[in-house]
Design an enzyme around this catalytic site. Structure first.
Site, PDB file in Angstrom:
ATOM      1  N   THR A 124      -5.148   1.683   0.726  1.00  0.00           N
ATOM      2  CA  THR A 124      -5.008   2.725  -0.039  1.00  0.00           C
ATOM      3  C   THR A 124      -5.725   2.986  -1.316  1.00  0.00           C
ATOM      4  O   THR A 124      -6.022   4.176  -1.652  1.00  0.00           O
ATOM      5  CB  THR A 124      -3.519   2.597  -0.417  1.00  0.00           C
ATOM      6  OG1 THR A 124      -2.473   2.429   0.796  1.00  0.00           O
ATOM      7  CG2 THR A 124      -2.910   3.635  -1.201  1.00  0.00           C
ATOM      8  N   ARG A 182     -18.434  12.527  13.313  1.00  0.00           N
ATOM      9  CA  ARG A 182     -18.529  11.026  12.825  1.00  0.00           C
ATOM     10  C   ARG A 182     -18.871  10.186  14.060  1.00  0.00           C
ATOM     11  O   ARG A 182     -19.761   9.427  13.963  1.00  0.00           O
ATOM     12  CB  ARG A 182     -17.262  10.682  12.257  1.00  0.00           C
ATOM     13  CG  ARG A 182     -17.032  10.848  10.851  1.00  0.00           C
ATOM     14  CD  ARG A 182     -15.818  10.022  10.406  1.00  0.00           C
ATOM     15  NE  ARG A 182     -15.675  10.598   8.909  1.00  0.00           N
ATOM     16  CZ  ARG A 182     -14.573  10.293   8.322  1.00  0.00           C
ATOM     17  NH1 ARG A 182     -13.808   9.563   8.787  1.00  0.00           N
ATOM     18  NH2 ARG A 182     -14.452  10.861   7.073  1.00  0.00           N
ATOM     19  N   GLY A 192       0.869  -1.361   0.045  1.00  0.00           N
ATOM     20  CA  GLY A 192       0.066  -0.072   0.020  1.00  0.00           C
ATOM     21  C   GLY A 192       0.809   1.362   0.169  1.00  0.00           C
ATOM     22  O   GLY A 192       2.059   1.187  -0.396  1.00  0.00           O
ATOM     23  N   ALA A 193       0.156   2.413   0.419  1.00  0.00           N
ATOM     24  CA  ALA A 193       1.010   3.643   0.487  1.00  0.00           C
ATOM     25  C   ALA A 193       2.317   3.411   1.169  1.00  0.00           C
ATOM     26  O   ALA A 193       3.380   4.001   0.909  1.00  0.00           O
ATOM     27  CB  ALA A 193       0.214   4.517   1.117  1.00  0.00           C
ATOM     28  N   ARG A 247      -8.465   9.652  14.930  1.00  0.00           N
ATOM     29  CA  ARG A 247      -7.778   9.964  14.068  1.00  0.00           C
ATOM     30  C   ARG A 247      -8.361  11.278  13.286  1.00  0.00           C
ATOM     31  O   ARG A 247      -9.623  11.111  13.014  1.00  0.00           O
ATOM     32  CB  ARG A 247      -7.769   8.873  12.964  1.00  0.00           C
ATOM     33  CG  ARG A 247      -7.206   9.186  11.588  1.00  0.00           C
ATOM     34  CD  ARG A 247      -7.325   8.106  10.654  1.00  0.00           C
ATOM     35  NE  ARG A 247      -8.663   8.243   9.907  1.00  0.00           N
ATOM     36  CZ  ARG A 247      -8.867   8.299   8.920  1.00  0.00           C
ATOM     37  NH1 ARG A 247      -8.125   8.368   7.946  1.00  0.00           N
ATOM     38  NH2 ARG A 247     -10.254   8.071   8.544  1.00  0.00           N
ATOM     39  N   HIS A 277     -13.687   1.612  10.329  1.00  0.00           N
ATOM     40  CA  HIS A 277     -13.014   2.465   9.210  1.00  0.00           C
ATOM     41  C   HIS A 277     -11.326   2.366   9.285  1.00  0.00           C
ATOM     42  O   HIS A 277     -10.854   2.118   8.361  1.00  0.00           O
ATOM     43  CB  HIS A 277     -13.640   3.523   9.034  1.00  0.00           C
ATOM     44  CG  HIS A 277     -13.345   4.503   7.994  1.00  0.00           C
ATOM     45  ND1 HIS A 277     -13.328   3.953   6.746  1.00  0.00           N
ATOM     46  CD2 HIS A 277     -12.777   5.681   7.907  1.00  0.00           C
ATOM     47  CE1 HIS A 277     -12.966   5.082   5.869  1.00  0.00           C
ATOM     48  NE2 HIS A 277     -12.716   5.994   6.541  1.00  0.00           N
ATOM     49  N   ASP A 325      -2.872  -8.492  10.410  1.00  0.00           N
ATOM     50  CA  ASP A 325      -1.794  -9.375  10.250  1.00  0.00           C
ATOM     51  C   ASP A 325      -0.218  -9.042  10.746  1.00  0.00           C
ATOM     52  O   ASP A 325       0.385  -9.558  11.673  1.00  0.00           O
ATOM     53  CB  ASP A 325      -1.468  -9.938   8.577  1.00  0.00           C
ATOM     54  CG  ASP A 325      -2.612 -10.652   8.020  1.00  0.00           C
ATOM     55  OD1 ASP A 325      -3.577 -10.911   8.761  1.00  0.00           O
ATOM     56  OD2 ASP A 325      -2.404 -11.091   6.894  1.00  0.00           O
ATOM     57  N   GLU A 370     -11.553  19.236   5.431  1.00  0.00           N
ATOM     58  CA  GLU A 370     -12.384  18.013   5.906  1.00  0.00           C
ATOM     59  C   GLU A 370     -12.849  18.406   7.506  1.00  0.00           C
ATOM     60  O   GLU A 370     -11.985  19.330   8.203  1.00  0.00           O
ATOM     61  CB  GLU A 370     -11.747  16.705   5.937  1.00  0.00           C
ATOM     62  CG  GLU A 370     -11.962  16.343   4.264  1.00  0.00           C
ATOM     63  CD  GLU A 370     -11.176  15.001   4.091  1.00  0.00           C
ATOM     64  OE1 GLU A 370     -10.415  14.655   4.806  1.00  0.00           O
ATOM     65  OE2 GLU A 370     -11.532  14.089   3.234  1.00  0.00           O
ATOM     66  N   HIS A 417     -16.896   4.657  10.623  1.00  0.00           N
ATOM     67  CA  HIS A 417     -17.761   5.775   9.729  1.00  0.00           C
ATOM     68  C   HIS A 417     -19.120   5.628   9.985  1.00  0.00           C
ATOM     69  O   HIS A 417     -19.720   4.298   9.853  1.00  0.00           O
ATOM     70  CB  HIS A 417     -17.161   5.422   8.394  1.00  0.00           C
ATOM     71  CG  HIS A 417     -17.448   6.532   7.462  1.00  0.00           C
ATOM     72  ND1 HIS A 417     -18.678   6.730   7.005  1.00  0.00           N
ATOM     73  CD2 HIS A 417     -16.661   7.493   6.813  1.00  0.00           C
ATOM     74  CE1 HIS A 417     -18.688   7.920   6.048  1.00  0.00           C
ATOM     75  NE2 HIS A 417     -17.639   8.260   6.160  1.00  0.00           N
TER      76      HIS A 417
HETATM   77  C1  LIG Z   1     -12.739   3.646   2.132  1.00  0.00           C
HETATM   78  C2  LIG Z   1     -11.607   4.359   2.696  1.00  0.00           C
HETATM   79  C3  LIG Z   1     -11.279   5.315   2.612  1.00  0.00           C
HETATM   80  C4  LIG Z   1     -10.304   6.199   3.253  1.00  0.00           C
HETATM   81  N1  LIG Z   1     -10.023   7.520   2.853  1.00  0.00           N
HETATM   82  C5  LIG Z   1      -8.930   8.177   3.273  1.00  0.00           C
HETATM   83  C6  LIG Z   1      -8.554   9.449   2.986  1.00  0.00           C
HETATM   84  O1  LIG Z   1      -9.347  10.032   2.226  1.00  0.00           O
HETATM   85  N2  LIG Z   1      -7.474   9.733   3.524  1.00  0.00           N
HETATM   86  C7  LIG Z   1      -6.709   9.346   4.412  1.00  0.00           C
HETATM   87  O2  LIG Z   1      -5.511   9.909   4.806  1.00  0.00           O
HETATM   88  N3  LIG Z   1      -6.763   8.021   4.711  1.00  0.00           N
HETATM   89  C8  LIG Z   1      -8.209   7.383   4.175  1.00  0.00           C
HETATM   90  N4  LIG Z   1      -8.423   6.015   4.542  1.00  0.00           N
HETATM   91  C9  LIG Z   1      -7.298   5.433   5.259  1.00  0.00           C
HETATM   92  C10 LIG Z   1      -6.062   4.902   4.454  1.00  0.00           C
HETATM   93  O3  LIG Z   1      -6.538   4.627   3.122  1.00  0.00           O
HETATM   94  C11 LIG Z   1      -5.515   3.830   5.072  1.00  0.00           C
HETATM   95  O4  LIG Z   1      -4.959   4.278   6.471  1.00  0.00           O
HETATM   96  C12 LIG Z   1      -4.016   3.722   4.237  1.00  0.00           C
HETATM   97  O5  LIG Z   1      -4.194   3.656   2.996  1.00  0.00           O
HETATM   98  C13 LIG Z   1      -3.131   2.441   4.843  1.00  0.00           C
HETATM   99  O6  LIG Z   1      -2.015   2.210   3.997  1.00  0.00           O
HETATM  100  P1  LIG Z   1      -1.152   1.149   4.368  1.00  0.00           P
HETATM  101  O7  LIG Z   1       0.013   1.050   3.273  1.00  0.00           O
HETATM  102  O8  LIG Z   1      -0.669   1.225   6.048  1.00  0.00           O
HETATM  103  O9  LIG Z   1      -1.904  -0.304   4.225  1.00  0.00           O
HETATM  104  P2  LIG Z   1      -3.011  -0.632   3.022  1.00  0.00           P
HETATM  105  O10 LIG Z   1      -2.977   0.066   1.794  1.00  0.00           O
HETATM  106  O11 LIG Z   1      -3.972  -1.265   3.640  1.00  0.00           O
HETATM  107  O12 LIG Z   1      -2.033  -1.876   2.601  1.00  0.00           O
HETATM  108  C14 LIG Z   1      -1.906  -2.944   3.180  1.00  0.00           C
HETATM  109  C15 LIG Z   1      -0.869  -4.185   2.256  1.00  0.00           C
HETATM  110  O13 LIG Z   1      -0.308  -5.239   3.063  1.00  0.00           O
HETATM  111  C16 LIG Z   1      -0.601  -6.438   2.476  1.00  0.00           C
HETATM  112  N5  LIG Z   1      -0.669  -7.355   3.513  1.00  0.00           N
HETATM  113  C17 LIG Z   1      -1.533  -7.449   4.744  1.00  0.00           C
HETATM  114  N6  LIG Z   1      -1.090  -8.690   5.316  1.00  0.00           N
HETATM  115  C18 LIG Z   1      -0.286  -9.344   4.696  1.00  0.00           C
HETATM  116  C19 LIG Z   1       0.334 -10.415   4.724  1.00  0.00           C
HETATM  117  N7  LIG Z   1       0.024 -11.353   5.916  1.00  0.00           N
HETATM  118  N8  LIG Z   1       1.383 -10.865   3.956  1.00  0.00           N
HETATM  119  C20 LIG Z   1       1.587 -10.416   2.892  1.00  0.00           C
HETATM  120  N9  LIG Z   1       0.933  -9.025   2.462  1.00  0.00           N
HETATM  121  C21 LIG Z   1       0.049  -8.596   3.439  1.00  0.00           C
HETATM  122  C22 LIG Z   1      -2.092  -6.296   1.586  1.00  0.00           C
HETATM  123  O14 LIG Z   1      -2.048  -6.905   0.625  1.00  0.00           O
HETATM  124  C23 LIG Z   1      -1.580  -4.757   1.092  1.00  0.00           C
HETATM  125  O15 LIG Z   1      -0.942  -4.906   0.065  1.00  0.00           O
HETATM  126  C24 LIG Z   1      -9.362   5.457   3.987  1.00  0.00           C
HETATM  127  C25 LIG Z   1      -9.549   4.059   4.098  1.00  0.00           C
HETATM  128  C26 LIG Z   1     -10.839   3.492   3.479  1.00  0.00           C
HETATM  129  C27 LIG Z   1     -11.012   1.933   3.640  1.00  0.00           C
END
Ligand SMILES: Cc1cc2nc3c(=O)[nH]c(=O)nc-3n(C[C@H](O)[C@H](O)[C@H](O)COP(=O)(O)OP(=O)(O)OC[C@H]3O[C@@H](n4cnc5c(N)ncnc54)[C@H](O)[C@@H]3O)c2cc1C
Length: 538
Positions: free
Chosen positions: A44, A290, A15-16, A386, A351, A223, A122, A244
């Protein structure tokens, strides 16, 4: 045949957080980025609103810091907040450099000295500071970073790889506490491979899937939190789960958020009888924050034993609705709901996971050479609640600081010696997968009912009892049968649920997102809930 791999840096999560870390590492390092499904599987991709940052001349770091502290209910770590906000402009400049197509501001531009991108506002933010790509910011960021990662020959992107557990010196019975990599299920071959690494990074996202209703994609199973806990890392503030208020309630509609903007444009919340209820809960009615709206809906659902409430915007013209909310209109129509004529069935949905694996400003956990970044981590930024759009920012700021720390320590950390393979000699194929499905369902249901938006000590005790039974059953299953993605996720979800319940029981007050009827007051001192594993490192 299971295989052995070696990487300089093993990033678990695409992800991000994971992608920005990988892209910030020096190009001579061999980096593997894993995703347990397709690369786009994380939250993300689904982020809508945008990223918060101090970009406008009229805005200040101090103002963003104060807003975040305010939203966090007295529990944010001010140093972490300041660190994140101070690096916000740099993070956005980096994203722009990577090519993220943020929405431009037609009225301003570099020519008149103004900021050329559109900034929106926001809840909780006292300035316009959300940079976005229309209403699909996450997809724009993800696609850009993925494209960049694909161009780098040193970055290997591995899909359908599920990390099961971290390999640590302690796990292997060696002297020391260092992390040496991870055991990973390759869903293509069905084998568990050994991935050795000098540095391992957990970027696995949140744990909202622990609840029956969630806005998160399927993989949000905590995980990383569970793996880190088992490896000896402390976790913190897992009682703070953000809900949410309005997620579409329909058997076929998984995780579809109904944007807050509908309420902003006058949509009303109603009971099945058509009666409005928000005026009974808050003078701001549907426009209350919220957590208050989510609590009101939860209260009415529990009081009346109903499955959902309704969000009604039918008093606006069809033209207005279609032009302002084309995505919501189309999506609901695909489920047979015409929002120009019918109210939308909605439920609150889990959320965002505010707590997580404890890290410092470098993203470093308690276990040497193990980092945690993004939603899986606990940096102290979010406190008890948050603030909107701070989460993506956290991914970029800590993704970069962890990458810089790894770079600064390259000379100190060697590649681990040949690691033992995963031992599958004692397990057989399961002929009772129904147990996994049943336990998964039970867990998410009792977490929703007992550890949800409004808690009581009695409900938490019930949940604690249930989760112990489930953990025993899952452990037995795990010891006897071959691992599958479902089993790995269930095991982790149950572990994280147990940690959430324990954290909620430890907090004897109502603060931010943790609301309990038995302790409605706020305690004078704000303290983090820190859990230390029995095999704690350090
Ligand atoms: C609908 C929605 C809208 C949102 N809107 C916003 C917004 O506008 N602004 C904002 O700041 N935040 C927003 N958020 C929150 C934000 O998107 C997330 O907090 C952020 O994207 C998390 O990024 P991350 O890289 O930590 O994890 P993620 O993007 O969730 O990525 C997790 C990664 O880990 C991998 N993974 C997990 N477990 C394992 C494992 N055991 N083995 C191998 N790979 C694994 C997954 O496959 C994935 O690739 C929103 C969230 C949602 C759900």
């Amino acid at each position: 045949m299971s295989q052995r791999f070696q990487h300089d840096v093993l990033v678990i999560g695409s992800g991000a957080a994971g992608l920005s870390l990988a892209l910030n590492l020096p190009r001579h390092l061999r980096v593997a980025v894993l995703s347990k499904g397709e690369l786009a599987n994380g939250s993300t991709f689904w982020a809508q609103g945008g990223v918060a940052a101090v970009l406008d001349d009229a805005d200040t770091v101090q103002s963003h810091v104060e807003d975040t502290l305010d939203a966090g209910g007295g529990l944010c770590d001010e140093a972490a907040v300041r660190f994140t906000v101070e690096h916000s402009r740099e993070a956005i400049e980096w994203l722009i450099e990577q090519g993220v197509p943020f929405t431009r501001d037609e009225g301003h531009g570099v020519d008149d000295g103004g900021f050329e991108f559109h900034l929106t506002r926001e809840g909780g933010h006292s300035h316009r500071r959300i940079i976005h790509a229309a209403d699909a910011t996450g997809a724009a960021i993800f696609n850009t970073l993925l494209e960049q990662a694909r161009r780098q020959p040193n970055i290997e992107l591995l899909e359908q790889r599920v990390a099961i557990d971290l390999i640590t010196e302690r796990r292997l019975g060696l002297e020391g506490e260092r992390c040496l990599g991870a055991y990973v299920l390759d869903r293509g071959t069905g084998e568990v491979d050994t991935h050795g690494a000098r540095f391992t990074v957990l970027a696995t996202g949140g744990a909202a899937k622990v609840y029956l209703y969630t806005s998160n994609p399927d993989g949000a199973c905590g995980d990383g939190i569970a793996m880190a806990w088992r490896a000896g890392c402390r976790v913190a503030n897992l009682e703070f789960n953000q809900f949410h208020p309005t997620c579409l309630y329909h058997p076929q509609a998984k995780s579809f958020l109904i944007t807050e903007a509908l309420r902003g444009e006058g949509a009303l919340l109603r009971l099945p009888s058509g009666e409005r209820f928000m005026p009974r809960f808050d003078p701001r009615e549907e426009l209350a924050p919220r957590d208050i709206v989510a609590r009101a809906i939860d209260h009415e659902m529990k009081r009346l034993g109903i499955d959902c409430v309704y969000l009604d915007i039918t008093h606006k013209s069809a033209e207005f609705i279609k032009s302002h909310f084309p995505t919501v209109h189309e999506r609901c129509l695909s489920f047979g709901i015409d929002i120009t004529r019918q109210p939308i069935p909605v439920v609150p949905a889990a959320h965002y996971t505010c707590g997580g694996v404890m890290v410092d400003q470098r993203g470093l956990t308690d276990v040497p050479n193990l980092y945690a970044i993004g939603e899986t981590s606990f940096t102290g930024l979010h406190g008890a609640n948050r603030m909107a759009s701070n989460s993506l920012l956290e991914c970029f700021v800590y993704g970069r600081s962890a990458a810089l720390d790894i770079q600064s320590r390259l000379n100190q950390v060697d590649m681990p010696e040949a690691l033992p393979c995963w031992d599958a000699s004692q397990v057989t194929d399961s002929d009772e997968d129904i147990i996994i499905a049943h336990n998964w369902d039970e867990l998410r249901r009792f977490m929703w009912d007992y550890v949800g938006i409004v808690r009581t000590s009695k409900r938490l005790q019930r949940a604690a009892h249930r989760v112990r039974l489930l953990l025993d059953e899952i452990d037995e299953f795990y010891s006897n049968y071959k691992v599958s993605r479902d089993l790995i996720e269930l095991r982790n979800l149950a572990q994280v649920a147990e940690l959430m319940i324990r954290s909620a029981m430890a907090r004897k007050e109502s603060r931010g997102l943790h609301h309990t009827l038995d302790y409605p007051q706020l305690l004078p001192r704000a303290l983090d809930t820190i859990l230390v594993p029995p095999n704690g490192a350090g």
